[in-house]
Design a protein around this motif. Sequence first.
Motif, PDB file in Angstrom:
ATOM      1  N   ILE A 161       0.833  -1.201   0.000  1.00  0.00           N
ATOM      2  CA  ILE A 161       0.000   0.000   0.000  1.00  0.00           C
ATOM      3  C   ILE A 161       0.869   1.252   0.000  1.00  0.00           C
ATOM      4  CG2 ILE A 161      -1.672   1.309   1.390  1.00  0.00           C
ATOM      5  CD1 ILE A 161      -2.786  -1.536   2.197  1.00  0.00           C
ATOM      6  N   GLU A 162       1.962   1.202   0.736  1.00  0.00           N
ATOM      7  CA  GLU A 162       2.893   2.346   0.762  1.00  0.00           C
ATOM      8  C   GLU A 162       3.484   2.598  -0.624  1.00  0.00           C
ATOM      9  OE1 GLU A 162       7.243   3.492   2.680  1.00  0.00           O
ATOM     10  OE2 GLU A 162       6.062   1.877   3.576  1.00  0.00           O
ATOM     11  N   VAL A 163       3.937   1.540  -1.289  1.00  0.00           N
ATOM     12  CA  VAL A 163       4.561   1.699  -2.608  1.00  0.00           C
ATOM     13  C   VAL A 163       3.535   2.145  -3.651  1.00  0.00           C
ATOM     14  CG1 VAL A 163       5.699   0.470  -4.505  1.00  0.00           C
ATOM     15  CG2 VAL A 163       6.413   0.049  -2.151  1.00  0.00           C
ATOM     16  N   TYR A 164       2.358   1.518  -3.650  1.00  0.00           N
ATOM     17  CA  TYR A 164       1.351   1.844  -4.664  1.00  0.00           C
ATOM     18  C   TYR A 164       0.740   3.228  -4.452  1.00  0.00           C
ATOM     19  CZ  TYR A 164       1.394  -3.064  -6.256  1.00  0.00           C
ATOM     20  OH  TYR A 164       1.758  -4.298  -6.761  1.00  0.00           O
ATOM     21  N   SER A 165       0.876   3.784  -3.267  1.00  0.00           N
ATOM     22  CA  SER A 165       0.364   5.133  -3.017  1.00  0.00           C
ATOM     23  C   SER A 165       1.439   6.202  -3.193  1.00  0.00           C
ATOM     24  CB  SER A 165      -0.235   5.223  -1.607  1.00  0.00           C
ATOM     25  OG  SER A 165       0.745   4.924  -0.620  1.00  0.00           O
ATOM     26  N   ALA A 166       2.659   5.790  -3.509  1.00  0.00           N
ATOM     27  CA  ALA A 166       3.757   6.737  -3.689  1.00  0.00           C
ATOM     28  C   ALA A 166       3.628   7.487  -5.016  1.00  0.00           C
ATOM     29  CB  ALA A 166       5.092   5.990  -3.644  1.00  0.00           C
TER      30      ALA A 166
END
Length: 465
Positions: free
Chosen positions: A91-96
Amino acid sequence: MEKNIWGHISLGAFHRSHQASYIHDYNYLGQDKWFIHSTGMLSSDNELIQKMKNQNNQYSLMTRSGTKDELMNIESISETYFLPEEWNKIIEVYSAPETKVVSITVTEKGYYYDSNRKLRVDLEQITSEDLEKCPKNVYSVLLRVLQKRISTDLKLTILSCDNLPENGDLTKKLLFEYLSIHKEKFSPELKGWIKNNVSFPNSMVDRITPVVTQETINLVNKSLSKTDECPVVSESYREWIIENNFLNDFPDLQKVGVKIENEVLPYEVMKVRLLNGSHSALSYISFLLGYTDVDKALADPLVYRFVNEYMIHDVLPTVPKVNGVNLPEYVETLLKRFSNRSISDKVQRLAQDGSEKIKNAILPVLIENLKASRSNKYIYFAIATWIKYLKGTDEKGLKIKIDDSNLSQITTALQKKDFIVEFLSIKDIFNNILEEYPQLSEEVSAIYYEIDVSGVRSSLQKLLK
């Protein structure tokens, strides 16, 4: 973090033979590189992910035309994640800001929709949502990502690459339905923000990619000077058509053969009804005739003729004109692809999850023909053999292993005295078709009981006279 990240949900053989191969080819043009971060959602994905990580997420792709094999090392996947263990990181990577696209290949059953193309609220995977725990479905992953992107106003392209007509529109619709069910868990402004900042292009994807087996691994490694633990084998043919509907950066994939079109639906209907529908239609006949490999089944003149007649007489009248495509030639190409001995796709792969595939690829054809009073005789035969297959015993009395997400409902229906009517009355598969067209049960029953008495081959011969 890389400049351009392409997120992907569901790390399987098709993703690695299709989207990843296109991005690989694009990156080798030497312009703006894109890096795929792929997520495996299923417990069975964990082993593959570990093998991928051990190989720096690279793998061999062998494409087979039937006359020539080609081998390439695919380098476009830079990270692989296992959802049950790394969901926070995903979720952190895809929201970056670096992530501009998230594509999806969760197959038809991963969308959890019914025959009305509405979210199935009877399923625990849909009704349960806990933001402190691992997401249970693709909608939960996407909404958590999108909620985090609100604060930075980061636009995103969500690209369904599954065999569903209007797959982008459907993904958006079902995502909003999921959000409505769990609206108290998410920001009240999320729905409005998604409408203005997220695009859901429709797309059509095509490349026959069998399940990876030890035989696959052995075949590829014979041609390598190293050992590859996670290769993929596919046909040489590939196609990707994407709707021109992007709100942010997107790679110029037209340079590697992808078509960007304003209207994708005709391509989707053509491919899903002719290729995917034919795959389902031939699978149950072929299995009951004793075939395990699709190419061997197509070498049987009866099966070949059935598939050809099914496409020409029952399906083609429902397929719209497609720009630049000669439909009879497309049918011939499909028959050649199905017959490719080098691929030797498995009949059981095509037969699994029939309730999702047939609902999507065959029932719309059936309904259109019924409305227009056109022939459905090959579809009736396919449905009758599907029921015969679902009864769980082949013509030699051997048990059939059924893999279907609606197996509980199917089993209950098939145990009833009037089981064909009960089966055709399952709302999640057939909606209200039997109420509108009661003759369907009569047509299917007649074929089913003829097969019961005479066998599939004899019944098929009679059909094709």
